[in-house]
Design an enzyme around this catalytic site. Structure first.
Site, mmCIF file in Angstrom:
data_model
loop_
_atom_site.group_PDB
_atom_site.id
_atom_site.type_symbol
_atom_site.label_atom_id
_atom_site.label_comp_id
_atom_site.label_asym_id
_atom_site.label_seq_id
_atom_site.Cartn_x
_atom_site.Cartn_y
_atom_site.Cartn_z
ATOM 1 N N ARG A 102 89.982 -45.778 -54.553
ATOM 2 C CA ARG A 102 88.739 -45.206 -54.025
ATOM 3 C C ARG A 102 88.782 -45.041 -52.510
ATOM 4 O O ARG A 102 88.296 -44.038 -51.978
ATOM 5 C CB ARG A 102 87.547 -46.062 -54.458
ATOM 6 N N LYS A 137 79.721 -36.882 -32.869
ATOM 7 C CA LYS A 137 78.831 -36.759 -34.035
ATOM 8 C C LYS A 137 79.644 -37.030 -35.296
ATOM 9 O O LYS A 137 79.942 -36.138 -36.087
ATOM 10 C CB LYS A 137 78.186 -35.375 -34.059
ATOM 11 N N LYS A 169 75.081 -36.081 -19.280
ATOM 12 C CA LYS A 169 74.301 -35.057 -19.963
ATOM 13 C C LYS A 169 72.885 -35.002 -19.381
ATOM 14 O O LYS A 169 72.570 -35.695 -18.406
ATOM 15 C CB LYS A 169 74.289 -35.335 -21.461
ATOM 16 N N GLU A 202 77.133 -31.924 -17.648
ATOM 17 C CA GLU A 202 76.465 -30.853 -18.382
ATOM 18 C C GLU A 202 75.594 -30.021 -17.448
ATOM 19 O O GLU A 202 74.904 -30.555 -16.574
ATOM 20 C CB GLU A 202 75.594 -31.449 -19.487
ATOM 21 N N ASP A 224 76.149 -25.666 -21.458
ATOM 22 C CA ASP A 224 75.417 -25.990 -22.679
ATOM 23 C C ASP A 224 74.311 -24.982 -22.983
ATOM 24 O O ASP A 224 73.429 -24.723 -22.165
ATOM 25 C CB ASP A 224 74.808 -27.392 -22.550
#
Length: 285
Positions: A102, A137, A169, A202, A224
């Site tokens: 698995r 992410k 950011k 950013e 961005d």
């Protein structure tokens, strides 16, 4: 990115935790009906077209569970595969094969899906000078495998985590009192703590691009959520002063256009957070 030694350690941690989570005090289904000395063989069967990834990882899992298991590999990581292909055979203790099954499948299915999606993005950028990057992410606890899959698919890794690169950011900039202050504070902090980390900043508009360029020591500017025209303008303003990266809701339909604006990189969280596992199975033979 982190060092190769750190990367390998993350893989070992992932495997140990995955086996702990899945096996716990014992695989009682196998222990109950399969003799301890029983020997078996299984094949990794591809049930869907794509790019295979996780072969080397699977070998690490098998070795962790039982170093006596033998793997015969027919298809290597990063290779295109079709439904019906056999990637490898594994032979040895039947209980050990089942104990590993698995974790091997879950990991390879997801890694292969990520490698397949990454490769499709790489093909979209073919002929440009732009490379595709992943992001943070990722699935908690599974990041090292997902980032490895991006590399297998032909992409590049962004920073691994919060500790191996500085990325200022919008929230960092606002909390710090503005771009110039954020950069100055960061450079001072890195110097005081003897940290050799690259700085990415950013930008939300062209005015911020111009302000960032007034400070030295910035490795890359993150352009961005810009439109195509402003991206081209930003790239022209930046020139060869530092690297450029586009991000923000860029998809298969728009990626090529952003690349043609001249950015060095495009980052996409979709490589890791928006994939469906490739269908694979481990069948006894």
């Amino acid at each position: 990115m982190i060092s190769e030694a750190q990367f390998q350690n993350e893989l070992k941690v992932l495997i140990a935790n995955a086996i702990r989570e899945d096996v716990g005090s014992g695989d009682y289904s196998s222990l109950a009906c399969i003799p301890a000395d029983a020997q078996g063989k299984a094949k990794l069967l591809v049930k869907e077209d794509g790019v295979i990834a996780g072969v080397a990882f699977a070998k690490m899992v098998f070795d962790y569970v039982d170093p006596k298991m033998q793997i015969e590999t027919f298809i290597e990581d990063g290779s295109p595969v079709k439904k019906g292909d056999i990637v490898f055979h594994v032979s040895g203790s039947s209980q050990s094969i089942l104990k590993s099954e698995r974790v091997v499948l879950n990991t390879m299915q997801r890694m292969s899906a990520i490698a397949t999606k990454t490769n499709s993005f790489v093909q979209l950028l073919k002929g440009t000078n732009t490379k595709i990057l992943d992001t943070r992410k990722t699935t908690p606890g599974f990041r090292v495998a997902e980032k490895w899959a991006v590399k297998i698919g032909g992409g590049e890794n962004h920073r691994f985590a919060l500790y191996d690169m500085v990325m200022l950011k919008d929230n960092h900039i606002d909390f710090a009192g503005g771009i110039t202050l954020a950069i100055a504070k960061t450079k001072a902090y890195l110097q005081e703590n003897n940290l050799d980390l690259k700085i990415i900043v950013e930008a939300r508009d062209l005015d911020e691009i111009e302000e960032i360029l007034k400070s030295e020591g910035v490795h890359r500017i993150l352009i961005d959520n810009f439109n195509y025209e402003d991206t081209r303008t930003a790239v022209a303003l930046i020139g060869d002063k530092c690297q450029t990266e586009s991000s923000g809701n860029i998809n298969e339909d728009t990626m090529r256009f952003y690349a043609e604006c001249g950015v060095n990189y495009i980052s996409s969280g979709a490589l890791t957070h928006s994939v469906y596992n490739m269908d694979l199975s481990l069948k006894a033979i």
